[in-house]
Scaffold this motif. Sequence first.
Motif, mmCIF file in Angstrom:
data_model
loop_
_atom_site.group_PDB
_atom_site.id
_atom_site.type_symbol
_atom_site.label_atom_id
_atom_site.label_comp_id
_atom_site.label_asym_id
_atom_site.label_seq_id
_atom_site.Cartn_x
_atom_site.Cartn_y
_atom_site.Cartn_z
ATOM 1 N N ILE A 32 0.830 -1.204 0.000
ATOM 2 C CA ILE A 32 0.000 0.000 0.000
ATOM 3 C C ILE A 32 0.868 1.259 0.000
ATOM 4 N N LEU A 33 2.091 1.154 0.518
ATOM 5 C CA LEU A 33 2.948 2.344 0.531
ATOM 6 C C LEU A 33 3.285 2.772 -0.898
ATOM 7 N N ALA A 34 3.658 1.795 -1.720
ATOM 8 C CA ALA A 34 3.949 2.110 -3.120
ATOM 9 C C ALA A 34 2.661 2.487 -3.857
ATOM 10 N N ALA A 35 1.599 1.724 -3.629
ATOM 11 C CA ALA A 35 0.333 1.998 -4.315
ATOM 12 C C ALA A 35 -0.224 3.357 -3.894
ATOM 13 N N GLY A 36 -0.127 3.649 -2.596
ATOM 14 C CA GLY A 36 -0.634 4.922 -2.082
ATOM 15 C C GLY A 36 0.124 6.117 -2.656
ATOM 16 N N VAL A 91 -1.152 6.653 -6.122
ATOM 17 C CA VAL A 91 -2.470 7.307 -6.094
ATOM 18 C C VAL A 91 -2.307 8.813 -5.834
ATOM 19 N N LEU A 92 -1.466 9.146 -4.871
ATOM 20 C CA LEU A 92 -1.234 10.552 -4.543
ATOM 21 C C LEU A 92 -0.738 11.333 -5.760
ATOM 22 N N HIS A 93 0.290 10.776 -6.418
ATOM 23 C CA HIS A 93 0.853 11.474 -7.580
ATOM 24 C C HIS A 93 -0.113 11.514 -8.753
ATOM 25 N N GLU A 94 -0.796 10.407 -8.988
ATOM 26 C CA GLU A 94 -1.756 10.371 -10.096
ATOM 27 C C GLU A 94 -2.893 11.369 -9.843
ATOM 28 N N GLN A 148 -12.970 26.286 -6.338
ATOM 29 C CA GLN A 148 -14.281 25.632 -6.259
ATOM 30 C C GLN A 148 -14.262 24.159 -6.569
ATOM 31 N N PHE A 149 -13.073 23.587 -6.563
ATOM 32 C CA PHE A 149 -12.998 22.160 -6.866
ATOM 33 C C PHE A 149 -11.923 21.507 -6.012
ATOM 34 N N CYS A 150 -12.253 20.349 -5.472
ATOM 35 C CA CYS A 150 -11.321 19.662 -4.600
ATOM 36 C C CYS A 150 -11.346 18.171 -4.909
ATOM 37 N N LEU A 151 -10.159 17.569 -5.033
ATOM 38 C CA LEU A 151 -10.089 16.123 -5.243
ATOM 39 C C LEU A 151 -9.801 15.429 -3.918
ATOM 40 N N SER A 152 -10.651 14.458 -3.577
ATOM 41 C CA SER A 152 -10.438 13.663 -2.363
ATOM 42 C C SER A 152 -9.687 12.394 -2.701
ATOM 43 N N ILE A 153 -8.708 12.092 -1.857
ATOM 44 C CA ILE A 153 -7.919 10.867 -2.023
ATOM 45 C C ILE A 153 -8.026 10.050 -0.745
ATOM 46 N N ASN A 154 -8.220 8.747 -0.876
ATOM 47 C CA ASN A 154 -8.297 7.882 0.299
ATOM 48 C C ASN A 154 -6.896 7.539 0.795
ATOM 49 N N ILE A 155 -6.682 7.723 2.082
ATOM 50 C CA ILE A 155 -5.375 7.408 2.663
ATOM 51 C C ILE A 155 -5.532 6.217 3.596
ATOM 52 N N SER A 156 -4.697 5.197 3.396
ATOM 53 C CA SER A 156 -4.798 3.999 4.223
ATOM 54 C C SER A 156 -4.056 4.220 5.544
#
Length: 287
Positions: A94-98, A101-104, A122-130
């Motif tokens: 998950i460290l590599a995958a996470g 995800v962050l960079h993408e 007016q726009f925000c992207l939410s990213i899930n953090i494990s």
Amino acid sequence: RADIALYQVKASGRDGIAFFEQQMQIAASQRLTLETDLRQALQNEEFCLHYQPQMDASSQRIIGAEALIRWQHPERGLVGPGAFMEVLEESGQILAAGSWVLHEGCRFIARLLEQRRIDPQQFCLSINISPRQFRQSGFVDEVAAAISQHGIPAQALKLEITEGMVIQNVNDTIAKMHQLRNLGIRFAIDDFGTGYSSLSYLKRLPVDLLKIDQSFIRDCTRDGNDAEIVRAIIAMARSLNMDLIAEGVETGQQLAFLLEQGCSNYQGYLFSPAVTEDAFCQLLAGR
Ligand code: C2E
Ligand code: MG
Ligand code: MG
Ligand code: MG
């Protein structure tokens, strides 16, 4: 499954034990295969992000998106995170995958900005953090590096964490959250209502947004208890001065109930599931 296998052990004595061991071996080897396949997937860049729009129902506008990981499997097609997230987390991948995800996610925001499809205010992207990703020592620096490398404003990024993650190590988590917040990064509590948050410690968290878990939304128009929970969460967010978004809104009745209770932000199949970047841009352009 192990519990069924165990039942058969009891039911059939010695043969059952052999059966149970066989089942355990199959499960272990399947897991090992999955772990190996995931390592390959990371190397071959088989992951992609889909984006689910987040809506403000009163203005009918897209106010953001949640990035959700998918695995473009060479044989099995598009695979959702339910099939592999646990193994990623337990194996440490998950460290590599996470990171990916962050960079993408940052690259996605950078592209939308460059193409003038969004207004960063007016726009925000939410990213899930494990949990494991959040706990790693270099996490704050990694996020800081990512936003500066991709040249995006920190306000365009939101990190989704869960109540459980906070509870494991309250003081550490809060300290980290403050560091990220000083950069301008905001936080959402995902699946809110399914954990153990008490009002007193929720108050201490530098959180901007609560996401009402979809399990309460599902039956809020049929089940009085769920309706009460949704009302209570809305009241709680209001008194703590936090924003709110309802997850998993599928029907017009659910949305009507939420609007009646004073929650106008939502994501769910009612408007759109998570879609590819191209499809998301079409939604942004107004279909
Ligand atoms: P989540 O963060 O709570 O995401 C919401 C899930 O609900 C997503 O499932 C989404 O596709 C689904 N959903 C959205 N609208 C509706 C609806 O109207 N009805 C129903 N029934 N479902 C809806 P998905 O994409 O399968 O993701 C499942 C979970 O996997 C996520 O739950 C999140 O915890 C995790 N996940 C996904 N992407 C990532 C990631 O990049 N990193 C990490 N650490 N976890 C991720
Ligand atoms: Mg989420
Ligand atoms: Mg959720
Ligand atoms: Mg979830």
